[in-house]
Design a protein around this motif. Structure first.
Motif, mmCIF file in Angstrom:
data_model
loop_
_atom_site.group_PDB
_atom_site.id
_atom_site.type_symbol
_atom_site.label_atom_id
_atom_site.label_comp_id
_atom_site.label_asym_id
_atom_site.label_seq_id
_atom_site.Cartn_x
_atom_site.Cartn_y
_atom_site.Cartn_z
ATOM 1 N N ASP A 67 0.896 -1.199 -0.017
ATOM 2 C CA ASP A 67 -0.164 -0.136 -0.232
ATOM 3 C C ASP A 67 0.860 1.231 0.141
ATOM 4 O OD1 ASP A 67 -1.612 2.179 0.506
ATOM 5 O OD2 ASP A 67 -2.999 0.873 1.821
ATOM 6 N N LEU A 68 1.249 1.934 -1.222
ATOM 7 C CA LEU A 68 1.872 3.038 -1.291
ATOM 8 C C LEU A 68 1.551 4.355 -0.500
ATOM 9 C CD1 LEU A 68 3.344 2.780 -4.979
ATOM 10 C CD2 LEU A 68 4.240 2.145 -2.988
ATOM 11 N N LYS A 69 0.256 4.366 -0.457
ATOM 12 C CA LYS A 69 -0.287 5.521 0.342
ATOM 13 C C LYS A 69 0.275 5.138 1.871
ATOM 14 C CE LYS A 69 -4.340 6.662 -2.457
ATOM 15 N NZ LYS A 69 -5.826 6.766 -2.516
ATOM 16 N N GLU A 70 0.211 4.100 2.389
ATOM 17 C CA GLU A 70 0.603 3.745 3.844
ATOM 18 C C GLU A 70 2.025 4.035 4.022
ATOM 19 O OE1 GLU A 70 -0.511 0.231 6.853
ATOM 20 O OE2 GLU A 70 0.776 -0.574 5.129
ATOM 21 N N ILE A 71 2.784 3.574 2.915
ATOM 22 C CA ILE A 71 4.388 3.606 2.896
ATOM 23 C C ILE A 71 4.483 5.196 3.002
ATOM 24 C CG2 ILE A 71 6.344 3.439 1.500
ATOM 25 C CD1 ILE A 71 5.453 0.455 0.688
ATOM 26 N N ARG A 72 3.936 5.897 2.086
ATOM 27 C CA ARG A 72 4.283 7.300 2.004
ATOM 28 C C ARG A 72 3.933 8.094 3.373
ATOM 29 N NH1 ARG A 72 1.126 11.397 -2.192
ATOM 30 N NH2 ARG A 72 -0.907 10.578 -0.907
ATOM 31 N N SER A 73 2.857 7.566 4.063
ATOM 32 C CA SER A 73 2.822 8.218 5.464
ATOM 33 C C SER A 73 3.629 8.013 6.502
ATOM 34 C CB SER A 73 1.121 7.695 5.938
ATOM 35 O OG SER A 73 1.380 6.437 6.319
ATOM 36 N N GLN A 74 4.530 6.925 6.190
ATOM 37 C CA GLN A 74 5.685 6.384 7.252
ATOM 38 C C GLN A 74 6.974 6.564 6.624
ATOM 39 O OE1 GLN A 74 5.132 5.767 10.387
ATOM 40 N NE2 GLN A 74 3.027 5.498 10.438
ATOM 41 N N ALA A 127 -6.139 -16.315 -15.327
ATOM 42 C CA ALA A 127 -7.130 -16.301 -16.432
ATOM 43 C C ALA A 127 -6.148 -15.468 -17.583
ATOM 44 C CB ALA A 127 -8.145 -15.416 -15.914
ATOM 45 N N ASP A 128 -6.547 -15.885 -18.652
ATOM 46 C CA ASP A 128 -5.882 -15.259 -19.702
ATOM 47 C C ASP A 128 -5.772 -13.857 -19.704
ATOM 48 O OD1 ASP A 128 -8.418 -14.894 -20.433
ATOM 49 O OD2 ASP A 128 -8.620 -16.131 -22.168
ATOM 50 N N THR A 129 -6.565 -13.023 -18.963
ATOM 51 C CA THR A 129 -6.508 -11.788 -18.938
ATOM 52 C C THR A 129 -5.398 -11.188 -17.774
ATOM 53 O OG1 THR A 129 -8.388 -11.966 -17.186
ATOM 54 C CG2 THR A 129 -8.717 -11.595 -19.832
ATOM 55 N N ALA A 130 -4.954 -12.026 -16.788
ATOM 56 C CA ALA A 130 -4.024 -11.755 -15.925
ATOM 57 C C ALA A 130 -2.825 -11.236 -16.349
ATOM 58 C CB ALA A 130 -3.834 -12.794 -15.230
ATOM 59 N N ARG A 131 -2.233 -10.477 -15.707
ATOM 60 C CA ARG A 131 -0.853 -9.721 -16.010
ATOM 61 C C ARG A 131 -0.107 -9.457 -14.689
ATOM 62 N NH1 ARG A 131 -1.370 -4.219 -18.788
ATOM 63 N NH2 ARG A 131 -3.218 -3.986 -17.143
ATOM 64 N N PHE A 132 1.268 -9.614 -14.880
ATOM 65 C CA PHE A 132 2.114 -9.762 -13.713
ATOM 66 C C PHE A 132 3.387 -8.700 -14.221
ATOM 67 C CE2 PHE A 132 0.144 -13.689 -14.504
ATOM 68 C CZ PHE A 132 -0.104 -14.161 -13.242
ATOM 69 N N ALA A 133 3.787 -8.251 -12.858
ATOM 70 C CA ALA A 133 4.927 -7.224 -13.018
ATOM 71 C C ALA A 133 5.741 -7.114 -11.546
ATOM 72 C CB ALA A 133 4.590 -5.917 -13.414
ATOM 73 N N THR A 134 7.007 -6.839 -11.799
ATOM 74 C CA THR A 134 7.533 -6.259 -10.437
ATOM 75 C C THR A 134 8.374 -4.887 -10.975
ATOM 76 O OG1 THR A 134 9.578 -7.473 -11.286
ATOM 77 C CG2 THR A 134 8.294 -8.613 -9.656
ATOM 78 N N PRO A 135 7.242 -3.630 -10.906
ATOM 79 C CA PRO A 135 7.702 -2.398 -11.346
ATOM 80 C C PRO A 135 8.133 -1.598 -10.441
ATOM 81 C CG PRO A 135 5.289 -2.587 -10.562
ATOM 82 C CD PRO A 135 5.747 -3.988 -10.277
ATOM 83 N N GLY A 136 8.810 -2.043 -9.290
ATOM 84 C CA GLY A 136 9.223 -1.104 -8.517
ATOM 85 C C GLY A 136 10.316 -0.271 -9.020
ATOM 86 N N VAL A 137 11.173 -0.782 -9.817
ATOM 87 C CA VAL A 137 12.257 -0.157 -10.592
ATOM 88 C C VAL A 137 11.722 1.348 -10.984
ATOM 89 C CG1 VAL A 137 12.161 -1.015 -12.666
ATOM 90 C CG2 VAL A 137 14.169 0.001 -11.863
ATOM 91 N N ASN A 138 10.590 1.321 -11.294
ATOM 92 C CA ASN A 138 9.756 2.492 -12.119
ATOM 93 C C ASN A 138 9.674 3.625 -11.112
ATOM 94 O OD1 ASN A 138 9.657 1.044 -14.517
ATOM 95 N ND2 ASN A 138 7.561 0.292 -13.980
ATOM 96 N N ILE A 139 9.513 3.263 -9.804
ATOM 97 C CA ILE A 139 9.542 4.416 -8.721
ATOM 98 C C ILE A 139 10.483 4.545 -8.015
ATOM 99 C CG2 ILE A 139 6.729 4.378 -8.892
ATOM 100 C CD1 ILE A 139 6.899 2.654 -6.322
ATOM 101 N N GLY A 140 11.680 4.001 -8.257
ATOM 102 C CA GLY A 140 12.786 4.160 -7.685
ATOM 103 C C GLY A 140 12.906 3.159 -6.394
#
Length: 261
Positions: A67-74, A127-140
């Motif tokens: 939860d990035l909002k929770e992380i931002r608060s701390q 499901a064939d509509t599922a998608r996966f990512a480890t996108p942390g690098v995009n936000i540092g």
């Protein structure tokens, strides 16, 4: 929202489904969600009615990670950040160490720690509509803890590609990489997961417990040590009531009657 509302529980024919139930928050792994999941897993580890666990989610996002909002608060609290990531790591290890198989039922998006959650499960159907990512690098914020589970499921170069680019991977590619076992039309996702879970639930619970523990332990060993360890496991397994019943049932051409011991 209470812990009971955050993660709903339903058991039928030995299959217990845990459903992440905060779609409005993209089923993010907040501190509260992680603690609720940890508590649920601890209870199911000792539940005699549960033979297989299915991990599902409500809404169009399986899990968006922390939860990035929770992380931002701390942001200024190293203590909070360490507590959060330690708790997440504990939950992932609980899944691996649970004496019962865990199947991820993935519809929608699983990113960052959500992708880690899928990778930590023993099996995964998407499901064939599922998608996966480890996108942390995009936000540092590199997905360092998700990397642990990811790198133990897919090849090194494919794991690095996901971690370094942060790009989405479709369900078909995720199956090819080894992140999920099967990809099916979303209309038959529940049917496919239930059929897989029912097949496993029909086995000896004692045997499943022995096999799951041995699988993960031998992975961390050298070849000779792995064979020494698993030889001892099999010799001990042979003394179990269910192993002896299973052998006799096979030879007598009848269905075994498991005692889970």
């Amino acid at each position: 929202m209470t812990a009971e509302e955050m993660i709903t529980v339903a058991t039928d024919s030995g299959i217990t489904t845990l459903t992440l139930n905060q779609p409005e928050n993209r089923n993010s792994l907040s501190m509260a969600m992680l603690q609720a999941l940890s508590d649920r897993l601890s209870a199911l580890a000792e539940d005699p009615e549960t033979r297989v666990i299915v991990l599902a989610a409500s809404g169009r996002v399986f899990c968006a990670g922390h939860d990035l909002k929770e992380i931002r608060s701390q942001l200024d609290s190293h203590e909070f950040q360490l507590e959060l990531f330690n708790l997440c790591s504990k939950v992932m290890q609980q899944i691996v160490n649970l004496p019962k198989p865990v199947i991820a039922r993935v519809a929608g998006v699983a990113t960052a720690a959500g992708c880690q959650l899928v990778a930590s499960c023993d099996l995964a159907v998407a499901a064939d509509t599922a998608r996966f990512a480890t996108p942390g690098v995009n936000i540092g914020l590199f997905c360092s803890t998700p990397m642990v589970a990811l790198s133990r499921n897919v090849s090194r170069k494919h794991a690095m590609e996901m971690l370094l680019t942060g790009e989405m991977v479709g369900a078909i590619k995720a199956e090819r990489l080894g992140l999920v076992n099967q990809v099916v039309d979303e209309q038959v996702l529940d049917e496919t997961v239930n059929r897989l879970a029912a097949t496993i639930a029909g086995k000896s619970g004692h045997t499943l417990k022995i096999g799951k523990e041995a699988f993960y332990r031998q992975l961390e060993m050298g070849l000779a040590d792995a064979y020494d360890y698993t030889s001892e496991v099999m010799a001990k397994n042979m003394q179990a009531a269910d192993a002896q019943e299973g052998i006799c049932a096979f030879l007598d051409k009848r269905k075994p009657e498991w005692k889970d011991e």
